[in-house]
Design a protein around this motif. Structure first.
Motif, short mmCIF file in Angstrom:
data_model
loop_
_atom_site.label_atom_id
_atom_site.label_comp_id
_atom_site.label_asym_id
_atom_site.label_seq_id
_atom_site.Cartn_x
_atom_site.Cartn_y
_atom_site.Cartn_z
N VAL A 176 0.81 -1.72 -0.04
CA VAL A 176 -0.04 -0.13 0.03
C VAL A 176 0.73 1.23 0.28
O VAL A 176 0.62 1.84 -0.27
N GLN A 177 1.93 1.30 0.67
CA GLN A 177 2.88 2.65 0.74
C GLN A 177 3.88 2.98 -0.05
O GLN A 177 4.23 3.54 -0.74
N PHE A 178 3.99 1.64 -1.37
CA PHE A 178 5.16 1.67 -2.64
C PHE A 178 3.94 2.68 -3.48
O PHE A 178 3.80 3.56 -4.18
N ALA A 179 2.35 1.90 -3.31
CA ALA A 179 1.28 2.31 -4.61
C ALA A 179 0.66 4.12 -4.40
O ALA A 179 1.23 4.28 -5.15
N ARG A 180 0.98 4.19 -2.97
CA ARG A 180 0.58 5.85 -2.39
C ARG A 180 1.82 6.22 -3.22
O ARG A 180 1.43 7.60 -3.30
N ASP A 181 3.12 5.85 -3.14
CA ASP A 181 4.15 6.92 -3.51
C ASP A 181 4.17 6.98 -4.73
O ASP A 181 4.15 8.28 -5.02
N LEU A 182 3.70 5.97 -5.50
CA LEU A 182 3.31 5.96 -6.66
C LEU A 182 2.16 7.13 -7.62
O LEU A 182 1.83 8.24 -7.74
N HIS A 183 1.09 6.95 -6.95
CA HIS A 183 0.06 7.02 -7.16
C HIS A 183 -1.11 8.24 -6.14
O HIS A 183 -1.71 8.92 -6.49
N GLY A 184 -0.10 8.48 -5.52
CA GLY A 184 -1.30 9.64 -4.25
C GLY A 184 -1.71 8.41 -3.46
O GLY A 184 -2.21 7.43 -3.09
N GLU A 185 -3.27 9.59 -3.57
CA GLU A 185 -4.65 8.71 -2.73
C GLU A 185 -4.67 7.64 -4.08
O GLU A 185 -4.78 8.12 -4.90
N PRO A 279 1.61 5.03 -15.46
CA PRO A 279 2.53 5.06 -15.03
C PRO A 279 1.61 3.64 -14.64
O PRO A 279 0.26 3.40 -14.12
N VAL A 280 1.67 1.92 -13.97
CA VAL A 280 1.51 1.06 -13.38
C VAL A 280 2.08 1.01 -12.48
O VAL A 280 3.08 0.68 -12.32
N PHE A 281 1.80 0.47 -11.55
CA PHE A 281 2.03 0.03 -10.14
C PHE A 281 1.71 -2.08 -10.04
O PHE A 281 0.69 -2.43 -10.07
N LEU A 282 2.95 -2.71 -10.37
CA LEU A 282 2.49 -3.70 -10.20
C LEU A 282 3.52 -4.90 -9.12
O LEU A 282 4.84 -4.23 -8.49
N VAL A 283 2.82 -5.78 -7.99
CA VAL A 283 3.03 -6.33 -7.42
C VAL A 283 3.16 -7.95 -7.38
O VAL A 283 1.64 -8.38 -7.79
N ASP A 284 3.74 -8.77 -7.60
CA ASP A 284 4.29 -9.85 -7.79
C ASP A 284 4.88 -10.41 -6.36
O ASP A 284 5.67 -11.03 -6.21
N VAL A 285 3.08 -11.26 -5.95
CA VAL A 285 3.89 -12.20 -5.07
C VAL A 285 3.68 -13.60 -5.05
O VAL A 285 3.26 -14.38 -4.08
N GLY A 286 3.66 -13.87 -6.08
CA GLY A 286 3.49 -15.15 -6.34
C GLY A 286 5.35 -16.06 -6.33
O GLY A 286 6.08 -15.15 -6.00
N ILE A 287 4.78 -17.43 -5.97
CA ILE A 287 6.55 -18.12 -5.91
C ILE A 287 6.38 -19.10 -6.54
O ILE A 287 5.52 -20.28 -6.31
N PRO A 288 6.43 -19.64 -7.86
CA PRO A 288 8.13 -18.47 -8.21
C PRO A 288 6.94 -17.33 -8.97
O PRO A 288 6.26 -17.50 -8.73
N GLY A 289 7.54 -16.41 -8.54
CA GLY A 289 7.15 -15.06 -9.37
C GLY A 289 6.13 -15.63 -10.68
O GLY A 289 6.59 -16.03 -11.29
N ASP A 290 5.22 -14.69 -11.54
CA ASP A 290 4.47 -14.22 -12.00
C ASP A 290 4.93 -12.83 -12.96
O ASP A 290 4.25 -13.86 -14.01
N ILE A 291 5.92 -12.37 -12.85
CA ILE A 291 5.76 -11.07 -13.87
C ILE A 291 7.81 -10.90 -14.67
O ILE A 291 8.22 -10.71 -13.32
N ASP A 292 7.64 -11.36 -15.11
CA ASP A 292 9.19 -11.31 -15.93
C ASP A 292 9.64 -9.88 -14.67
O ASP A 292 10.01 -8.96 -15.49
N PRO A 293 11.54 -10.56 -14.07
CA PRO A 293 11.92 -8.93 -13.89
C PRO A 293 12.28 -8.45 -14.82
O PRO A 293 12.80 -6.86 -14.70
N ALA A 294 11.95 -8.04 -16.06
CA ALA A 294 12.60 -7.59 -16.94
C ALA A 294 12.05 -5.89 -17.47
O ALA A 294 11.64 -5.76 -18.00
N VAL A 295 9.95 -6.25 -16.76
CA VAL A 295 9.38 -5.20 -17.00
C VAL A 295 9.93 -4.19 -15.78
O VAL A 295 9.37 -3.19 -16.69
#
Length: 420
Positions: A176-185, A279-295
């Motif tokens: 949530v903190q990271f999302a607010r840092d990017l998008h504000g409220e 901009p888009v904020f992406l959170v990957d909590v998958g194990i293994p990860g779901d999003i290519d680090p190249a993003v």
């Protein structure tokens, strides 16, 4: 005169995350709807003032009573009936605090220093809600109101003077903190949750609590997505339509944990073109990860995984631990001030009685003196000193066995009347 045996004392009886099992706290839990009935049972058993605080961390009753043992027995019996257990079954899992220990505990709980997660902001609101229910039930007297007002003042000082609640301490709060840092409220943001993993659900729930106004859930298994969407009270999307769902999402949460990356750089680039580079904020909590680090190399895409979130959470916990030490200093200072004020209030009835006695003697002396001021003052001094003088003589004549009593009485006399 005031009888100390009947002075109302703050007393707390309860079970928390340190003293008891989760199973017991679940059994004792008193939700808002049940609190009036629980309070009524306490009143019928003999408690005139009581507040019930029931959360996932604790179930406590704060009361004002002159006898801690009596209050403990009443509350333990009420807990036993509530949890359908015997009082023996509660043994070793309940704690009883009285006087300064109870006040300090009340201050610490209200300031969120006694919670599983130190500094969580919702605790103060929970205490105030329980206070309101107690007041509506007629179980908040002036002593209880005074104590809780002091507790709220402590919580305010802790919030304003320390950093005890300033940093996220969980993975969900870090996201949530990271999302607010990017998008504000976040009230204008839309979120997309892909997958039905437990951590993804927790992060999504925190996003909703933080103000995200629309959340869409999609998962490889439709039944899982439907169940999660229902529990979160949000919208359901088709997992196979990922390319259509992505452009609308300001926040993308993934919790699929598949064998291959679900989202690659090309997916994000396509979504950003449709978003006009918003901009888009992406959170990957998958194990293994779901999003290519190249993003991470795509302009306008901000990707955080479990390692990033856990790092921020650990930094937050360390910050709060330091701030908690400062907060406890505030609690101790406020406890000293409250205890002194309470002790002064305890002395009021005796002071009032003493003043009334002096006024009565004065009125009698004036009446007997018939307007003679000198005679009146002699009578007044003589009569005011007569009974104390007799009592002092009796103590002094009591022999060696009363020496300690005489020394204490003499010290008190010299202190009260500033004698040389």
């Amino acid at each position: 005169m005031n009888d100390n045996r009947f002075i109302l004392r703050p007393i707390i009886v309860g079970a928390n995350h340190r003293s008891s099992s989760l199973a017991l706290r679940d059994a004792l839990f008193v939700d808002d709807a049940a609190q009036p009935f629980f309070l009524a049972a306490l009143r019928q058993a003999g408690l005139a003032q009581a507040v019930v605080l029931s959360t996932c961390d604790r179930v406590e009753v704060l009361t004002m009573h002159h006898d801690a043992a009596v209050a403990e027995a009443i509350i333990a019996q009420a807990f036993a009936m509530r949890g359908h257990v015997t009082t023996d079954g509660l043994a070793g899992q309940l704690y009883t605090l009285a006087d300064e220990a109870a006040v300090k505990h009340c201050f610490a709980v209200t300031a969120s220093l006694d919670s599983l997660i130190i500094g969580e902001p919702y605790v103060l609101g929970q205490v105030k809600a329980c206070h309101r229910i107690s007041r509506e039930a007629g179980l908040c007297g002036p002593e209880m109101e005074t104590l809780l007002a002091a507790a709220y003042a402590v919580a305010k000082r802790v919030r304003s003077e320390t950093a005890v609640a300033e940093r996220p301490v969980s993975i969900a709060s870090a996201a949530v903190q990271f999302a607010r840092d990017l998008h504000g409220e976040l009230s204008d943001c839309q979120a997309l949750l892909l997958g039905a993993g437990e951590m993804g659900g927790l992060v999504a729930e925190s996003m909703l609590a933080a103000g995200v106004h629309r959340l869409v859930v999609a998962a490889p298994r439709q039944s899982q997505a439907e169940s999660l969407a229902e529990s979160l009270n949000c919208h359901l999307g088709a997992f196979e339509n990922l390319s259509e769902l992505m452009p609308d999402a300001d926040i993308v949460l993934t919790a699929v944990s598949g064998r291959h990356h679900l989202i690659g750089a090309e997916h994000i680039q396509a979504a950003l073109r449709k978003r006009r580079r918003k901009p888009v904020f992406l959170v990957d909590v998958g194990i293994p990860g779901d999003i290519d680090p190249a993003v991470n190399r795509v302009d306008g895409a901000f990707l955080y995984d479990l390692t990033d979130l856990e790092r921020l959470a650990m930094e937050g916990r360390a910050t709060r631990e330091v701030a908690a030490r400062e907060a406890w200093t505030i609690v101790d200072a406020e406890l000293t001030s409250f205890s002194r004020g309470r002790a002064a209030r305890v002395a009021v009835p005796s002071i009032v009685a003493l003043r009334s006695r002096f006024e009565a003697v004065r009125d009698q002396a004036l009446a007997e003196a018939g307007g003679d001021a000198e005679k009146a003052t002699h009578l007044l001094v003589s009569r005011l000193l007569h009974e104390p003088s007799e009592a002092m003589r009796e103590i002094a004549a009591g022999g060696d066995g009363t020496k300690a009593e005489w020394d204490a009485a003499e010290q008190l006399l010299r202190r009260l009347f500033r004698l040389e």
